[in-house]
Design a protein around this motif. Structure first.
Motif, PDB file in Angstrom:
ATOM      1  N   ASP A 100      39.051   6.195  -7.524  1.00  0.00           N
ATOM      2  CA  ASP A 100      38.647   6.946  -6.343  1.00  0.00           C
ATOM      3  C   ASP A 100      39.772   7.902  -5.969  1.00  0.00           C
ATOM      4  O   ASP A 100      40.890   7.829  -6.486  1.00  0.00           O
ATOM      5  CB  ASP A 100      38.299   6.017  -5.183  1.00  0.00           C
ATOM      6  CG  ASP A 100      39.427   5.044  -4.846  1.00  0.00           C
ATOM      7  OD1 ASP A 100      40.557   5.518  -4.594  1.00  0.00           O
ATOM      8  OD2 ASP A 100      39.189   3.828  -4.836  1.00  0.00           O
ATOM      9  N   LYS A 101      39.476   8.812  -5.032  1.00  0.00           N
ATOM     10  CA  LYS A 101      40.443   9.843  -4.663  1.00  0.00           C
ATOM     11  C   LYS A 101      41.708   9.250  -4.054  1.00  0.00           C
ATOM     12  O   LYS A 101      42.809   9.819  -4.185  1.00  0.00           O
ATOM     13  CB  LYS A 101      39.796  10.833  -3.704  1.00  0.00           C
ATOM     14  CG  LYS A 101      39.433  10.233  -2.356  1.00  0.00           C
ATOM     15  CD  LYS A 101      38.941  11.279  -1.373  1.00  0.00           C
ATOM     16  CE  LYS A 101      38.657  10.665  -0.005  1.00  0.00           C
ATOM     17  NZ  LYS A 101      38.255  11.690   0.975  1.00  0.00           N
ATOM     18  N   GLN A 102      41.595   8.113  -3.377  1.00  0.00           N
ATOM     19  CA  GLN A 102      42.745   7.513  -2.717  1.00  0.00           C
ATOM     20  C   GLN A 102      43.833   7.147  -3.717  1.00  0.00           C
ATOM     21  O   GLN A 102      45.024   7.210  -3.409  1.00  0.00           O
ATOM     22  CB  GLN A 102      42.315   6.278  -1.922  1.00  0.00           C
ATOM     23  CG  GLN A 102      43.434   5.661  -1.089  1.00  0.00           C
ATOM     24  CD  GLN A 102      43.996   6.623  -0.055  1.00  0.00           C
ATOM     25  OE1 GLN A 102      43.236   7.314   0.628  1.00  0.00           O
ATOM     26  NE2 GLN A 102      45.313   6.697   0.050  1.00  0.00           N
ATOM     27  N   THR A 105      46.360  10.024  -4.241  1.00  0.00           N
ATOM     28  CA  THR A 105      47.404  10.118  -3.224  1.00  0.00           C
ATOM     29  C   THR A 105      48.291   8.873  -3.217  1.00  0.00           C
ATOM     30  O   THR A 105      49.489   8.963  -2.937  1.00  0.00           O
ATOM     31  CB  THR A 105      46.794  10.354  -1.830  1.00  0.00           C
ATOM     32  OG1 THR A 105      45.755   9.400  -1.591  1.00  0.00           O
ATOM     33  CG2 THR A 105      46.183  11.746  -1.748  1.00  0.00           C
ATOM     34  N   CYS A 162      31.044  14.121  -5.846  1.00  0.00           N
ATOM     35  CA  CYS A 162      32.401  13.627  -5.608  1.00  0.00           C
ATOM     36  C   CYS A 162      33.487  14.643  -5.964  1.00  0.00           C
ATOM     37  O   CYS A 162      34.648  14.449  -5.605  1.00  0.00           O
ATOM     38  CB  CYS A 162      32.655  12.335  -6.384  1.00  0.00           C
ATOM     39  SG  CYS A 162      32.693  12.547  -8.191  1.00  0.00           S
ATOM     40  N   CYS A 163      33.142  15.712  -6.667  1.00  0.00           N
ATOM     41  CA  CYS A 163      34.177  16.590  -7.220  1.00  0.00           C
ATOM     42  C   CYS A 163      35.023  17.254  -6.136  1.00  0.00           C
ATOM     43  O   CYS A 163      36.240  17.405  -6.291  1.00  0.00           O
ATOM     44  CB  CYS A 163      33.578  17.619  -8.163  1.00  0.00           C
ATOM     45  SG  CYS A 163      32.482  18.839  -7.411  1.00  0.00           S
ATOM     46  N   ASP A 164      34.416  17.657  -5.026  1.00  0.00           N
ATOM     47  CA  ASP A 164      35.169  18.374  -4.004  1.00  0.00           C
ATOM     48  C   ASP A 164      36.275  17.502  -3.397  1.00  0.00           C
ATOM     49  O   ASP A 164      37.407  17.960  -3.196  1.00  0.00           O
ATOM     50  CB  ASP A 164      34.227  18.872  -2.905  1.00  0.00           C
ATOM     51  CG  ASP A 164      33.287  19.958  -3.398  1.00  0.00           C
ATOM     52  OD1 ASP A 164      33.761  20.861  -4.110  1.00  0.00           O
ATOM     53  OD2 ASP A 164      32.088  19.891  -3.088  1.00  0.00           O
ATOM     54  N   GLU A 165      35.957  16.243  -3.124  1.00  0.00           N
ATOM     55  CA  GLU A 165      36.974  15.381  -2.515  1.00  0.00           C
ATOM     56  C   GLU A 165      38.079  15.047  -3.516  1.00  0.00           C
ATOM     57  O   GLU A 165      39.257  14.940  -3.146  1.00  0.00           O
ATOM     58  CB  GLU A 165      36.341  14.113  -1.952  1.00  0.00           C
ATOM     59  CG  GLU A 165      35.631  13.227  -2.943  1.00  0.00           C
ATOM     60  CD  GLU A 165      34.970  12.024  -2.288  1.00  0.00           C
ATOM     61  OE1 GLU A 165      34.839  10.996  -2.968  1.00  0.00           O
ATOM     62  OE2 GLU A 165      34.586  12.121  -1.098  1.00  0.00           O
ATOM     63  N   TYR A 166      37.721  14.894  -4.800  1.00  0.00           N
ATOM     64  CA  TYR A 166      38.749  14.676  -5.820  1.00  0.00           C
ATOM     65  C   TYR A 166      39.655  15.898  -5.944  1.00  0.00           C
ATOM     66  O   TYR A 166      40.883  15.779  -6.078  1.00  0.00           O
ATOM     67  CB  TYR A 166      38.100  14.384  -7.168  1.00  0.00           C
ATOM     68  CG  TYR A 166      37.803  12.930  -7.419  1.00  0.00           C
ATOM     69  CD1 TYR A 166      38.827  11.979  -7.454  1.00  0.00           C
ATOM     70  CD2 TYR A 166      36.497  12.495  -7.652  1.00  0.00           C
ATOM     71  CE1 TYR A 166      38.558  10.641  -7.695  1.00  0.00           C
ATOM     72  CE2 TYR A 166      36.220  11.156  -7.899  1.00  0.00           C
ATOM     73  CZ  TYR A 166      37.249  10.234  -7.923  1.00  0.00           C
ATOM     74  OH  TYR A 166      36.984   8.912  -8.164  1.00  0.00           O
ATOM     75  N   GLU A 194      40.378  18.172  -3.691  1.00  0.00           N
ATOM     76  CA  GLU A 194      41.258  18.285  -2.529  1.00  0.00           C
ATOM     77  C   GLU A 194      42.417  17.302  -2.617  1.00  0.00           C
ATOM     78  O   GLU A 194      43.572  17.643  -2.315  1.00  0.00           O
ATOM     79  CB  GLU A 194      40.467  18.082  -1.239  1.00  0.00           C
ATOM     80  CG  GLU A 194      39.554  19.240  -0.892  1.00  0.00           C
ATOM     81  CD  GLU A 194      40.285  20.570  -0.835  1.00  0.00           C
ATOM     82  OE1 GLU A 194      41.325  20.644  -0.134  1.00  0.00           O
ATOM     83  OE2 GLU A 194      39.831  21.532  -1.499  1.00  0.00           O
ATOM     84  N   ALA A 195      42.132  16.071  -3.019  1.00  0.00           N
ATOM     85  CA  ALA A 195      43.206  15.081  -3.175  1.00  0.00           C
ATOM     86  C   ALA A 195      44.181  15.511  -4.268  1.00  0.00           C
ATOM     87  O   ALA A 195      45.410  15.398  -4.108  1.00  0.00           O
ATOM     88  CB  ALA A 195      42.612  13.711  -3.500  1.00  0.00           C
TER      89      ALA A 195
END
Length: 351
Positions: A109-111, A114, A139-143, A145-146
């Protein structure tokens, strides 16, 4: 580091050195055989340091499919331990930074992107980038951004460059009624960070599983029509601007399994894929040697790139092919890039 080969492989042009700091134009081809291993692997750092894995040039520390849910936290902490060992070896001159393989982290996941930044801090310079599974329009946009946050942090704190390698592998790509909308959305979303996209990677087993299909050792993924259709569309959308890497070959190191891998590499190449996901170290020599450039291809590429279109635009090559500047220029550039990374075979006598 640079690619080296088994005894008996004779080269007319030797491979060049590369590292994670090599310009993307070459580095995108250098990923080659990308070896997956669980992030909990206890031996990888020691094998890199003592030279037992000198033939491994790119690895993925997997936090996703390779680990059960209860091991994810341990896997993240263990990645820190791996990087700590590598840093200590570099600081004590037991290992050169240039001999550290390209290291990617496959996140869930994106978390976790980070988290990597917070856990490694300036040691993030040992990481080449992140593999993003099941990458789709939802999901691509949030990935992205991270990733941008961590990419910028790495650049600002240690001058290090990071890359992203999206993996297109789920039903939004496989099902035709969803496919093009999904692929085009992803392509547009990646455009602002295109310089940070090292490869586009694809599923194989995942696609087959949606239909309850599994190729045997005597068939390639391209014998499965429904999957071939999807792979063709992925190359169609992304292949102009990115290196698209071939799907995993899921048979291990038996003679028959490696022969099957060779056949699928041939099929990958003619369908526009470069590089391959590997699940066992024994697959790597087959993959790496496949990308050594043929002498005739190299000569043709040199001729094409050396042509002055104001003087001559077409010529007959020694290979017997017609070489044309406008038609074959992009192919020639790719051949020269591969030759720089993997070398060029000696010509055979009848050439």
């Amino acid at each position: 580091m640079k690619y080296t080969y088994r005894e008996g492989v004779k080269l007319a042009v030797q491979p060049q050195e590369f590292s994670k700091d090599t310009p993307k134009e070459l580095l995108q081809y250098a990923v080659g055989g990308l070896l997956y291993m669980p992030a909990t692997n206890d031996t990888i750092a020691d094998k890199i340091i003592d030279g037992r894995y000198s033939f491994v040039k790119s690895i993925v520390l997997d936090l996703e499919d390779a680990l059960g849910d209860d091991l994810v936290g341990y896997g993240q902490r263990h990645i820190v331990d791996i990087i700590d060992k590598l840093k200590s070896a570099v600081d004590s001159d037991k290992l050169s930074m240039s001999d550290v393989p390209l290291i990617f982290i496959r996140v869930r996941d994106k978390q976790q992107i980070t988290d990597t930044m917070h856990m490694l801090k300036e040691k993030i310079q040992f990481i080449t980038g992140f593999n993003i599974p099941k990458f789709d329009k939802y999901c691509c946009d949030e990935y992205i951004e991270a990733f941008k946050e961590v990419r910028d942090y790495a650049k600002d704190t240690c001058g290090s460059r990071l890359y992203i390698m999206p993996i297109i592998e789920n039903k939004t790509a496989m099902y035709r009624q969803l496919r093009m909308d999904n692929l085009l959305y992803i392509n547009n979303a990646l455009r602002p960070i295109s310089d940070s996209v090292l490869n586009i990677r694809v599923g194989g087993a995942d696609f087959n599983n949606l239909f309850g299909i599994r190729r045997n050792v005597n068939h390639t993924i391209y014998d499965t029509g429904v999957v071939k259709s999807c792979l063709n569309d992925i190359v169609n959308v992304f292949g102009k601007n990115y290196v698209v890497s071939g799907p995993v070959w899921e048979y291990f190191s038996s003679k028959q399994g490696l022969l099957g891998l060779q056949r699928e590499l041939d099929a990958d190449a003619i369908n526009g894929f470069i590089g391959k996901t590997a699940i066992h170290p024994a697959q790597l020599p087959v993959i790496q040697e496949f990308y050594i450039v043929d002498w005739m291809d190299y000569q043709d590429a040199l001729g094409i790139l050396g042509m002055n279109s104001n003087i001559i635009g077409v010529q007959k090559a020694a290979s017997g092919r017609m070489n044309e500047v406008k038609t074959h220029g992009k192919w020639a550039q790719k051949v020269i890039a591969l030759a720089s990374i993997y070398g060029v075979k000696e010509p055979v006598e009848d050439e």
